[in-house]
Design a protein around this motif. Structure first.
Motif, PDB file in Angstrom:
ATOM      1  N   ASP A 106       0.819  -1.211   0.000  1.00 43.11           N
ATOM      2  CA  ASP A 106       0.000   0.000   0.000  1.00 43.11           C
ATOM      3  C   ASP A 106       0.854   1.263   0.000  1.00 43.11           C
ATOM      4  N   VAL A 107       1.958   1.241   0.754  1.00 40.47           N
ATOM      5  CA  VAL A 107       2.853   2.403   0.760  1.00 40.47           C
ATOM      6  C   VAL A 107       3.476   2.591  -0.624  1.00 40.47           C
ATOM      7  N   THR A 108       3.835   1.489  -1.268  1.00 44.50           N
ATOM      8  CA  THR A 108       4.381   1.583  -2.627  1.00 44.50           C
ATOM      9  C   THR A 108       3.358   2.186  -3.581  1.00 44.50           C
ATOM     10  N   LEU A 109       2.122   1.696  -3.501  1.00 44.74           N
ATOM     11  CA  LEU A 109       1.060   2.193  -4.375  1.00 44.74           C
ATOM     12  C   LEU A 109       0.775   3.667  -4.127  1.00 44.74           C
ATOM     13  N   GLU A 110       0.529   4.013  -2.864  1.00 49.17           N
ATOM     14  CA  GLU A 110       0.140   5.392  -2.559  1.00 49.17           C
ATOM     15  C   GLU A 110       1.314   6.357  -2.709  1.00 49.17           C
ATOM     16  N   GLY A 111       2.529   5.891  -2.400  1.00 48.30           N
ATOM     17  CA  GLY A 111       3.701   6.740  -2.605  1.00 48.30           C
ATOM     18  C   GLY A 111       3.897   7.081  -4.071  1.00 48.30           C
TER      19      GLY A 111
ATOM     20  N   ALA B 136       9.105   2.513 -11.837  1.00 49.19           N
ATOM     21  CA  ALA B 136       7.841   1.868 -12.192  1.00 49.19           C
ATOM     22  C   ALA B 136       6.990   2.776 -13.076  1.00 49.19           C
ATOM     23  N   ASP B 137       6.940   4.061 -12.735  1.00 51.76           N
ATOM     24  CA  ASP B 137       6.161   5.000 -13.537  1.00 51.76           C
ATOM     25  C   ASP B 137       6.778   5.170 -14.921  1.00 51.76           C
TER      26      ASP B 137
ATOM     27  N   MET C 247       5.108   4.444 -18.575  1.00 54.10           N
ATOM     28  CA  MET C 247       5.015   5.451 -19.633  1.00 54.10           C
ATOM     29  C   MET C 247       5.671   4.983 -20.928  1.00 54.10           C
ATOM     30  N   ARG C 248       6.680   4.135 -20.813  1.00 54.34           N
ATOM     31  CA  ARG C 248       7.337   3.634 -22.026  1.00 54.34           C
ATOM     32  C   ARG C 248       6.414   2.750 -22.855  1.00 54.34           C
TER      33      ARG C 248
END
Length: 309
Positions: free
Chosen positions: A195-200, A288-289, A293-294
């Motif tokens: 959850d921290v990974t997702l929300e961060g 990850a983002d 995007m790639r």
């Protein structure tokens, strides 16, 4: 409406030299080369674009570094074969870190004397082909590209960046509170670390959108420094950090007179601290983002240019 021919005589290689000067001081900053496409992009966007003779590609000055050149006036010489462009220069123009590319005098004995002070260390701004500075520059630049191009029909992010309304700030505050909940257990999807990974990652996304919507550059926010190597935070500090994140959300909602670049930097640093509670590298959120995007076909030209492919 049929566009009239460009009143410029390009050379046999299709290029014309452009002398760039600072509009306020009159200082000569650099000399670049433009083809027809670069000149048209420059006139249409209001920011100087060049044609890279080495990479054979169009490039916007300052796109990776944030050292943009805003056009004030374009003049053409008597033979129509060179340009003089007055600009408002953001940051230093030279990739060596100087305010002008002409920072050395040629002496009678053919030695060079440095006559201008360096404004920044190139390693801090450009980094290498890897590392947080490089990845956050590509990440930031991708969102700048989404703002600059009309991809609203295929990209919700492009629509948000070009709309100019305040939904971005509202969502940023919401995600900060959800990150706080992931830390103190009041907001759960899967598990604390996930959850921290997702929300961060969501907070990073909305911070970038808010800043880029407002025209802030990577160099003004320095997300790499904000996310890099925060102090170790153990789980006993999670509750107090959650409180700080909720207060940060309040600042975003009510902080009309705050320094947005400083607030954004601080918010990203809090994300890094939240990640540190569970041993999550903050850089992984950016990677990850970027990887996501790639996969977007409309961003392929940006990544090809940014990564020298």
């Amino acid at each position: 409406m049929i566009e009239s021919p460009m009143p410029v005589r390009f050379g046999p290689d299709g290029l014309v030299p452009a002398v760039i000067v600072e509009a306020v001081t009159g200082d000569v900053l650099m000399v670049g080369f433009m083809n027809d496409e670069a000149l048209r992009h420059t006139r249409r966007t209001g920011y100087v674009h060049y044609w890279s003779r080495g990479r054979h590609t169009l490039w916007k000055k300052g796109e990776p570094s944030g050292h943009l050149q805003e056009v004030v006036q374009i003049s053409v010489n008597c033979e129509l074969n060179s340009l003089l462009i007055e600009v408002n220069q953001r940051g230093a123009v030279c990739h060596d870190g100087y305010p002008t590319c002409f920072y050395r005098h040629l002496e009678p004995d053919n030695s060079l004397t440095q006559v201008r002070e360096r404004w920044f260390d190139p390693a801090d701004v450009y980094g290498g082909k890897s590392g947080l500075a490089s990845s956050t520059r590509r990440w930031w630049g991708a969102y700048e590209s989404l703002r600059a191009h009309d991809w609203e029909s295929t990209s919700g992010t492009s629509r948000l960046l070009r709309a100019g309304d305040d939904r971005v700030t509202v969502r940023l505050a919401e995600e900060l509170r959800e990150l706080a909940g992931a830390l103190d257990g009041s907001h759960r999807h899967v598990g604390a670390k996930s959850d921290v990974t997702l929300e961060g990652g969501q907070v990073c996304y909305w911070v970038a959108l808010r800043c880029i919507r407002d025209g802030l550059t990577w160099i003004q926010v320095r997300p790499d420094r904000a996310l890099d190597a925060p102090p170790t935070v153990d789980e006993t500090a999670a509750t107090s950090l959650a409180g700080l994140l909720r207060r940060e959300a309040d600042f975003w909602e009510t902080g009309a007179n705050l320094d947005i670049s400083a607030l954004a930097h601080g918010t990203l640093a809090m994300v890094a601290s939240a990640c540190a509670v569970f041993g999550i590298p903050a850089s992984s959120l950016i990677v990850a983002d970027l990887n996501d995007m790639r996969t977007r076909s409309y961003l392929a030209p940006y990544f090809e240019a940014a990564e020298g492919r």
